[in-house]
Design a protein around this motif. Structure first.
Motif, PDB file in Angstrom:
ATOM      1  N   CYS A  27       0.849  -1.192   0.000  1.00  0.00           N
ATOM      2  CA  CYS A  27       0.000   0.000   0.000  1.00  0.00           C
ATOM      3  C   CYS A  27       0.887   1.245   0.000  1.00  0.00           C
ATOM      4  N   CYS A  70       0.161   3.570   3.187  1.00  0.00           N
ATOM      5  CA  CYS A  70       0.791   3.044   4.405  1.00  0.00           C
ATOM      6  C   CYS A  70       2.301   3.223   4.344  1.00  0.00           C
ATOM      7  N   THR A 110       2.203  -2.630   4.338  1.00  0.00           N
ATOM      8  CA  THR A 110       0.936  -3.362   4.293  1.00  0.00           C
ATOM      9  C   THR A 110       0.832  -4.042   2.944  1.00  0.00           C
ATOM     10  N   ASP A 125      -4.852  -7.443   2.872  1.00  0.00           N
ATOM     11  CA  ASP A 125      -6.123  -6.976   3.419  1.00  0.00           C
ATOM     12  C   ASP A 125      -6.743  -8.143   4.161  1.00  0.00           C
ATOM     13  N   LYS A 173      -6.537 -13.438   5.357  1.00  0.00           N
ATOM     14  CA  LYS A 173      -5.594 -12.521   4.736  1.00  0.00           C
ATOM     15  C   LYS A 173      -5.646 -12.702   3.224  1.00  0.00           C
ATOM     16  N   CYS A 222      -4.372  -0.359   0.331  1.00  0.00           N
ATOM     17  CA  CYS A 222      -5.107  -1.368   1.086  1.00  0.00           C
ATOM     18  C   CYS A 222      -6.564  -0.893   1.224  1.00  0.00           C
ATOM     19  N   LYS A 223      -7.433  -1.769   1.623  1.00  0.00           N
ATOM     20  CA  LYS A 223      -8.854  -1.419   1.763  1.00  0.00           C
ATOM     21  C   LYS A 223      -9.047  -0.288   2.768  1.00  0.00           C
ATOM     22  N   ALA A 224      -8.299  -0.315   3.881  1.00  0.00           N
ATOM     23  CA  ALA A 224      -8.439   0.722   4.906  1.00  0.00           C
ATOM     24  C   ALA A 224      -8.108   2.101   4.354  1.00  0.00           C
ATOM     25  N   CYS A 225      -7.051   2.209   3.563  1.00  0.00           N
ATOM     26  CA  CYS A 225      -6.661   3.498   2.991  1.00  0.00           C
ATOM     27  C   CYS A 225      -7.582   3.909   1.846  1.00  0.00           C
ATOM     28  N   HIS A 226      -8.104   2.959   1.122  1.00  0.00           N
ATOM     29  CA  HIS A 226      -8.974   3.279  -0.011  1.00  0.00           C
ATOM     30  C   HIS A 226     -10.331   3.766   0.456  1.00  0.00           C
ATOM     31  N   ASN A 227     -10.806   3.236   1.563  1.00  0.00           N
ATOM     32  CA  ASN A 227     -12.121   3.637   2.073  1.00  0.00           C
ATOM     33  C   ASN A 227     -11.943   4.769   3.030  1.00  0.00           C
TER      34      ASN A 227
END
Length: 140
Positions: free
Chosen positions: A76, A79, A86, A89, A96, A135-140
């Motif tokens: 990511c 990150c 990272t 996801d 994972k 990563c999903k956390a950063c994209h959302n």
């Protein structure tokens, strides 16, 4: 005539079992559209029809996305900028999964001409990354 019957029987078995996706798409009439070369005009048409998802399923996008991820070692970028590595996801089932999301800095709906471009130039002519793995956390 015998060859036609054999071919028809073969295609019927493939369709029933749905084991050969290309044959299924061909018989459903979807092969030509899905395999068409992705162009700015094609993307604009998908946006107008509310079918932008078709762009994200196109061979051109899938290949480019995989190339971007591979070049970044599936890390990511957001990150990494914070000093964190990272590469995975966590899915809804708690498993994972290797990073699989690439973000368009210049959004496709506003800039379809850049949809398949790794970079873009700002008003001053400076070049910037357009596609970044996240990563999903950063994209959302």
């Amino acid at each position: 005539m015998e060859v036609c019957k054999s071919l028809a029987s073969f295609m019927h078995r493939l369709l029933r079992a749905r084991q050969h996706r290309a044959a299924w798409r061909l018989l459903c009439g979807r092969a030509a559209e899905e395999d068409a070369m992705v162009t700015e005009e094609w993307i604009r048409g998908r946006i107008k029809r509310g079918e932008l998802w078709k762009f994200y399923k196109s061979k051109d996008w899938v290949r480019l996305k995989e190339s971007v991820l591979r070049d970044a070692h599936y890390e990511c970028a957001e990150c990494r900028a914070r000093g964190i590595v990272t590469r995975y996801d966590i899915d809804a089932g708690g498993q994972k999964r290797r990073l699989s999301t690439v973000h368009h800095v210049m959004r496709v709906r506003q800039h379809p001409e850049l949809a398949l471009s790794r970079t873009y130039r700002d008003r001053d002519g400076a070049e910037h990354a357009n596609l970044i793995p996240v990563c999903k956390a950063c994209h959302n």
